[in-house]
Design a protein around this motif. Sequence first.
Motif, PDB file in Angstrom:
ATOM      1  N   TRP A 100       5.396   6.610 -11.401  1.00  0.00           N
ATOM      2  CA  TRP A 100       3.950   6.404 -11.395  1.00  0.00           C
ATOM      3  C   TRP A 100       3.540   6.035  -9.698  1.00  0.00           C
ATOM      4  N   GLN A 101       4.488   4.995  -9.487  1.00  0.00           N
ATOM      5  CA  GLN A 101       3.971   4.601  -8.308  1.00  0.00           C
ATOM      6  C   GLN A 101       4.553   5.614  -7.197  1.00  0.00           C
ATOM      7  N   GLY A 126       4.668   8.676  -7.186  1.00  0.00           N
ATOM      8  CA  GLY A 126       3.863   9.869  -6.911  1.00  0.00           C
ATOM      9  C   GLY A 126       2.396   9.526  -7.025  1.00  0.00           C
ATOM     10  N   GLY A 127       2.201   8.278  -7.406  1.00  0.00           N
ATOM     11  CA  GLY A 127       0.533   8.009  -7.453  1.00  0.00           C
ATOM     12  C   GLY A 127       0.301   7.168  -6.322  1.00  0.00           C
ATOM     13  N   VAL A 128       0.487   5.929  -6.649  1.00  0.00           N
ATOM     14  CA  VAL A 128      -0.088   4.755  -5.993  1.00  0.00           C
ATOM     15  C   VAL A 128       0.411   4.679  -4.510  1.00  0.00           C
ATOM     16  N   MET A 151      -1.344   7.755  -2.382  1.00  0.00           N
ATOM     17  CA  MET A 151      -2.831   7.787  -2.560  1.00  0.00           C
ATOM     18  C   MET A 151      -3.116   6.578  -1.790  1.00  0.00           C
ATOM     19  N   TYR A 163      -9.611   9.159  -1.406  1.00  0.00           N
ATOM     20  CA  TYR A 163      -8.635   8.353  -1.556  1.00  0.00           C
ATOM     21  C   TYR A 163      -8.674   6.946  -2.111  1.00  0.00           C
ATOM     22  N   GLU A 184      -9.437   7.385  -5.648  1.00  0.00           N
ATOM     23  CA  GLU A 184      -8.103   7.637  -6.519  1.00  0.00           C
ATOM     24  C   GLU A 184      -7.360   6.466  -6.634  1.00  0.00           C
ATOM     25  N   ARG A 186      -8.820   4.361  -9.424  1.00  0.00           N
ATOM     26  CA  ARG A 186      -8.415   4.967 -10.563  1.00  0.00           C
ATOM     27  C   ARG A 186      -7.102   4.351 -11.110  1.00  0.00           C
ATOM     28  N   LEU A 187      -6.335   4.607  -9.994  1.00  0.00           N
ATOM     29  CA  LEU A 187      -4.920   3.873 -10.541  1.00  0.00           C
ATOM     30  C   LEU A 187      -4.966   2.827 -10.621  1.00  0.00           C
TER      31      LEU A 187
END
Lengths: 330, 235
Positions: B105-106, B108-110, B113, B140, B143, B146-147
């Motif tokens: 999750w980190q 690919g996401g945080v 982004m 960004y 996003e 949101r994360l």
Amino acid sequence: MAQFRVTAGPQGLLPGGSDDAPLAGLLRAARALPPGAPLLVLVHGYRYDPASPGACPHGSLYSAGGWPAQLGFGPAGSGLCIGFGWTARAPHLPELLRSGRTGFARVYDRAGETGAALAGLLNRLGAALPGRPVDILAHSLGARVALSALPHLDGPGAAALGRMILLGGAEFAGRAEAAFAAAPEQARPEVYSIVARLNDPFDALFELFAPRGPGADHALSRRLPRLRNWLALQIDGPATRRWARSRGIALAAPSARVAHNGFYTLPGAMALYAGILREREIFSVAALRGSPALAEHEPRWARFGPLPPMPGAGLGRGAFRPRFGGPRPS
Amino acid sequence: MPAPIELHYWPTPNGWKISIALEEMGLPYELHLVNIGAGEQFEPGFLKIAPNNRMPAIVDPEGPDGKPISVFESGAILQYLARKTGRFYGSTPREQVEVEEWLMWQMGGVGPMAGQAHHFLKYAPAMDPPNDLPYAKDRYRNEVGRLYGVLDRRLEGRDFVAGAYSIADMAIWPWASLWEGQQQDISGLKNLQAWLERVGSRPGVQAGRALAAEKRNQIQDDRKAQSVLFGQKAR
């Protein structure tokens, strides 16, 4: 060389010691700094004197293991630190006999005059290094030196002024406002006014003994100047500690109730100032204003109160009746 | 005493993940600074270790088979170090899946982004000429917000993101601790605030965060560094 020393005196600005290069060498070193590396001027406070071996800031605060190293200056590319020395002490008795005021009051006045010498240094740096910010870290009366420099800045010097970290600034809020009002328009520094409840007695003494006159209202720890880009941060507050820890900075709780040097001896404090100097976006005044924790300041004298209630206080009229819990009978 | 691991590093959030992990795991390491602003990540010697020309990377002289091994990509390095030491990776297959979920999750996401948020909010507007792009900034910033909402909900009733303190926390904290630069308001995210403090209070995190901190300079005022970092072409 990551460190230079200069001393303000009657002849102007001089190298700080026999081993230091003249100002031309300082400017050469500053020009060779990597982009983004901080350029910092350190200004000490009361009771230091470059002419006195026992009180010389160049051999103590500004020495290799002192403030520069604690702020991360030393390794190649880590920036350039300039220790600014000035005569910050005066005997009390002769001053009392001469003018009826303390030696501190005389040093306070001298701090204001020394601002012109500091401005001379900033003007030279600004002219030689256009586009590079010059920061200041000043303790106590050094903050008055730094603020008093503002009206003496020229255009390049004013434009160069980046961040001012004032540790327990011994200056009145009204006079700080006046200094900014008299500064060139290009002077838009971000000011980090570091206050501490540890310093409350010294702030009170400052208000008592500093010369009165226009602008002499309250110490910077008591009144927030009405200035743009000014942030007050309580370095010994529990909310600030939580905030620092969430950024990986191990800011410790104070172990004493009173300390004037706690601004730089409190473990973790210098790491926080290093962040302000080096991580410009994260620690910008605008960004830190978004942190509610930093707006939480303990009230003045929080280290001394509230005093524990006297035994039996408020129970009956004059009779001492110990209370063992439970609601008080009406 | 194991042979020191070569740590190829620069003090950025991705670099901190590994300096924090090495400190937390008590592994000896030898620091090799990779000045990304000066383009040292493109040097042939480094590209042999990290073909994507990104730090961090490590070389462990005592790999799984006793021979040296190099590892690039911060998530892969964290997994490697956790497997090597048997620490911070859960103790059952179920717990390991949980750690991997939040590590990915980190990754690919945080990370991506927040990285883009830093770029469009701080670096792009400071370029010459400025690239102040409201759509990219909003995109960004939102996003990342949101994360962080997801993270705050995940942390409800928990001390750490995946069971006990793990490499997932080590991966997320360096980015999340920079929330101010990502123009986030976390005043309503109480679980996130408490977790930031809880993780940031660990001596290993503090030591890892402080590694070569004096090198953290402002890239947005460094035209050469901008050119090196943001002028890379497809080949």
